[in-house]
Design an enzyme around this catalytic site. Sequence first.
Site, PDB file in Angstrom:
ATOM      1  N   HIS A   7      41.960  37.877  45.314  1.00  0.00           N
ATOM      2  CA  HIS A   7      41.298  38.901  46.263  1.00  0.00           C
ATOM      3  C   HIS A   7      39.741  38.482  45.864  1.00  0.00           C
ATOM      4  CE1 HIS A   7      39.960  43.093  47.695  1.00  0.00           C
ATOM      5  NE2 HIS A   7      39.366  43.311  46.112  1.00  0.00           N
ATOM      6  N   VAL A   8      38.977  38.874  44.673  1.00  0.00           N
ATOM      7  CA  VAL A   8      38.496  38.307  44.149  1.00  0.00           C
ATOM      8  C   VAL A   8      37.572  37.194  44.940  1.00  0.00           C
ATOM      9  CG1 VAL A   8      37.945  37.298  42.116  1.00  0.00           C
ATOM     10  CG2 VAL A   8      36.214  38.783  42.613  1.00  0.00           C
TER      11      VAL A   8
END
Length: 1513
Positions: A1117-1118
């Site tokens: 996600h990051v």
Amino acid sequence: MEAPSSRMKSAMSRSNPENSCLQNSRVPYGVAGRDYKPVLRLRPACPLPLTLRTRLGRACTGYLSRAGRLRPSVQAQATAAPAAKSFERQYPLGKQNQLEVRVEHGDSGDQKVHLHTTLPGKLVLHWGVEGGQDYQGGWRLPGGSARPDGTIQYKDRALQTPWRPNGAGQQLDLQFQGPEASEALNFVIKDNSTGRWYDLNGDNFHVPLSLDYEQQAEAARSSPKESRAAVSEPPLRDDQLPQLPDELCGIWAYITWEAAGCPNRSQDESSREYQNAIKELKGYLRQRVTVDELWKVANGEIKYADFKSSQKTQDQAQAPPSPPSEKDVQVPEELVGIQAYIMWEKAGKPDGADFSNDARKVLQEQLQSGTAVQDLERLLRQPEPEPVQAPPPKQEQQPEQHPDQADQAQAPPPPQAQPEQVQVGESIQAKKRDPLQMIKRAAPLLSAAKSESTPRPLGPLMAAAGADETCVWNRMYAMGNKQELLVTVKQPGGKEGATEVTMITDVAANVVLHWGVKKGQSGEWLLPEKDLWPEGSQDAGTGIAVDTPFAPLQSPEADLQTEGKKVPLQQTRLSISSGHDLNGLTFVVRSDDSTAWWRDGGSNFSVPIPGASAAPDQKETPNFEDEISREIVEAEQSNAWTLMHRYNKAHDLLEKVVQGKTEDPADAMARIFVWLRYSSSRQLTWQRNYNTQPRILGSAQERLTHKMAEVHSKTGGEAQEWIRSMLGTVGRGGNAQAVRDEILNIMHRNNIGEKKGTWMESWHQKLHNNTTPDDIPICEAYLAFMESGGDLGTYWRVLSDAGVTRQRLETFDRPIKEEPNFMGDKKDALLGEFRNYLGILKAVHSGADLNASAQAAGSAVPGSVKGYLGYVVNHQQSSQILPLIENAVEARVELQEALAGNRDLLYLDLALENVVRSAAERGSGASGRGSAALIAPLLQNLVLSVGDNEELCYCLKAWQELPGSIQSGNSASREDALKARSVVDRIRRAIAAISDSISLRVEPISRAFGNAFDVESWAVELFAEEVVRGGPAFAVSLALSAVEPALRASAELGAWQVISPAEATGKLVVVSGLHEVQDEVYTEPTVLLAKRVSGEEEVPEGAVAVLTPDAPDVLSHVSVRARNMKVLFAVCHADEPLQQLEALAGKTLAVQTSAAGNVTWEEVEAAAASSTSQAEAKPKHKMEVKVPEWCGKWVLPMDAFKDGVVGAKSKNIAGLRGKLPKEIALPPSVTIPFGSFEEALSSKANSDIREKLDSLMSDIPTHEAETVLKQCRELAMQVAVPEELQCQLKAVMKDAQIPVPESADRWNMALEALKGVWASKFNERACLSMRKVGLDFADLRMAVLVQRVVPAAYAFVIHTENPSTGAADEIYAEVVAGLGESIVSGMVPGTALSFVVQKTSLENPEVVMYPSKSDGMFVAESLIFRSDSNGEDLEGYAGAGLYDSITMDPTELRKVDYSSDRLLQDEAFRKDLMTRIAKAGLAIEEALGSAQDIEGAVEESGAITVVQTRPQM
């Protein structure tokens, strides 16, 4: 030619029994220089007067001469002449290589030697011959013109000739003609590429060249038995001896050490004795004793003493005449003259004194220890300048000096031999073990102790006191025989009222309280005022104490029963009015007839009294919540306190833990460990107002350490780790009376008077009254002082290295203010005496000393340990690191089954661990990439020490499965290096987890105790770090650090991995973890250096770059968020750039990424960041999210998936139907549409929940929103799912052929998963993310996609455009075992298998990184409810991964073993799988017309199913 006996190879370089040729740890005969020591045959000069010899020695510029000239008539060449073969032999070199030697004789008498080996590397033959014209003994060197090409002469003592490749190995031919025909060829082999030497059983290869010599030997061997009956068989030559197995040599060294009484030896002495053991074995072999017979002695079938006495002095048996050994080396007389002159000068130039004998002895010792003659000459002619030292304080008298010493010379310290260069060394080839069988699965036994413990009679009263708000202090004390004393301190009227102290006990005898009071901080007993005396009290007659009898307790609270029997109780109570000036009571308890006394662990009981006005400088005692800490701190405040009291208290606290009286055994053990470690590091007093005789201290140590061993056997996991570490802080005790007695015996035996004011007498008095662990470095310092010839600088240096200062010596209760005097006439005797005395001290005070531990363990040492232990005892400081570590680890492995409850074996295990750590620290830095060979044994060592070792066992297995070239530190292919890099990543995480666990546990405890004990601030700050660095995990880290640069280079990996390329300028801020700042709003452009990034965090607003040593998945996600936000995101795999960056914290940096994947930066003016930020600021279109209405249906089939009704996940899955190749499956799906959650809230059943949610949502704070959002999630989980929704969901699922849970319980599990997805809209990351782009959090609507869980063997995520480079023609994908959530969620650290492939060449994928994840996410056959919100796939906004997808059955984290997985082991399978995944990605991109972010699964059958896809952001 036979290598000198003192040059015999150390056993660490020995191979297994089947080998006869071994890698040498020392260079052979004739080699000198930095790495090895020379052996010379030196002819003494004619005797000359001393003064002439001295002058001659000073004038000489050289001292070597040879008789005669060598005639260059030896030719080395390949020949084809007819020859008679006279000698042929094969020798194994290591495990896999061979050496072939063949000697032929031509018609003209020439000798031809053919050498061939399969050894790889850059080999040279280091050689010389015996015999020939003008032979003078030793090695003769053939002449220059006859030597093979490339031959060089090595310091006049050997030739070195390079080998030549021949296709199947390497070869070399030599030819000896005419007068140069010789009797024998002597040689060894050196590999210049690795520095390794190969020889024969520790000796040179000895090849007979003379036909007569060989025929005579053969005739002797083949002669009939009867012809030899009259004479004994001649001893075997060294080249005829069978190989000595490693283990046999180790056991023999151990049993000879035992037979000698387990003496305390220096490292040099130990090494010599080990070689003597090998020499003894060879002596028996020469006399034709078989190896099997020797094994019977080693295994105990024959007693060593019986065997030795039954043999004729075989250990003195001599081999046939051999070349001169080191013992034949004579000291050049000119050097004797120089040394004698130096000694004469240092003695004050006495008239007529002759120091030649002493000088010769000193130099002979140095030559025999291996120092080269050249080195001795250099040291004598150009001595090192002596360090200038401050003069010691003047002493008016030196009573210990012998009267005859005034005019006697003191010998200077002998020249120091150059230390051997640290090398990795040769592996002992230990037997292979399955690391997964070493996993410790036993649960801690103390976990059930609390419930199973016998009820305590005073337990209910203790519980009542704990619940009483007026009770400000309470404590339960053990009184022996399972009896206790409960003390409570209450203030019924509050802090301003009176204080009541109540004491209740279940002791059977009538008892009396013998008590006094304390004021201020003196801790001394004071006589209480009479108004404090309870009824029946009497003055004890001491002037400081009162005796108060306990009375039977008659109140209802005394009606207590244990196991059906009433327990009589006794009580006494004191009342102290307000306004008093007391700070405590101090007391003991005695029987009324004074025949029995009770104390608190050997010291007085102490009870704090609140309410007194503290003095201005009085420090308030910290308030600890746990009872263990409170008892420790209170005990340390006792007025009379020594190590004995501390050890007794620790024993009693451990007993409480064993009895289950603590909630968290691991926490209790950690607290006791921190306390005892502060003690062992001299941060706590060892003696205050009390003298403890050695006998009593030793008894307390022995009692405590046996209790530790008992507790160790009853615990597991973390608690067992702490109790084991605790052992290392306390000596074993035992016969401590010998400390007191033997020092006096030494003084008497050596006529040293007990005269006050001398160093020896002051130390004697300290030992007599209060021996402590300080006595070990004091003894070591005195030994060093005597060995150095009386150098006080050496004395103080040894003390300083051990942390003992002059001030500390002078502040002992029996101070040592004097300095020792050198007694030259007693030097040898005192050295022997005090070496033995050091062993006594270590046996008492230093539990983890190896020699002391091995001696104490004695007969308890299992037979399987002795071979390994014998080697380690004799090689603790060896320069050969790998065999030392392997032997120590193997000894530990063999010890494990015998450890339970055996204190002495536990100490031995600790000592072996210390040896491993010390060796690793010496070897890792010096061995470079060769340190790879250390990683496996160091990991195994760590596995043995750690309580929860499952992950470490998987790491060890993964490392052992790597190719041999990786494990040995040799060059590796890119593919192998990539695999190794992934294993190193996994190991790094495992040891980081250990470090974090230790720090999190002990750091708060050490700070609290440090504050309570007034510990020096530096000791507090470094406490946790020192515990970590002193543990076995640190040794693994050192080896990894040495290996990683070479691995990265071989894997063609730079220091950086760029996940999101960009340029950024901002202020550098260093943070420990990205999660800590994800909700920050930076007002100026900020470059973050985050030490931890899991992959599930948000990039904080204002951050323009994130740099980290952590390595989240590229598709986490990051990572996706960073690319979407155009934030530079890069991972650094090297320490140096990170250290450089960290040093720039607070500076403004301009950071750039290059196309080659590198990251560069430069410091710029702060204004540059502001201007860059303004220049990059572009007007953005306002982002909006449409708020869909509920469609009126609770559940929709795939045919009804439309815009505004369901999310992109549902629509894309439906849109792919009929567009993909048949080998790509799509799962049947149904969706609960947008607005369903809000519609459910509107029902009457959920009205209260809706009101609360609306209230909370109206006021979500900017910072720390998680508190409110958590309440929202809890409310969402309470929502009643409408019955209509449930009915429709079952029906639509059935139509879609999705299995409907059958039982009510499983259906409820499905509904909980549904509500979990709804609740996930209220998460902090989503809230922060939407705020950053100006979206209203209240506009979010959550559809839920329902599918059957695909039974996945592997899961994958594909980006059909390479996200790291932006290349549209390249696919990037990641693959893991289990569910794909372990890639995208960031919940599972480590990397996936990642690869790239050109869209035009899908059959040729290239692996970027192999998997390093420790765990996989797995679930049983089940349903999955996937989030499908209206905020996940907006243009310009990457909302994917913000919300949860939840399986109906719990997802389980399980260890994954990629080292045995087909994904790594089967190259064809891996390539086929990567190709098929890439083809699926390209097919979906073509079907949907844009770059896609795809998730899918691979079933055991190999079938591929795509579970979701969305536009790539």
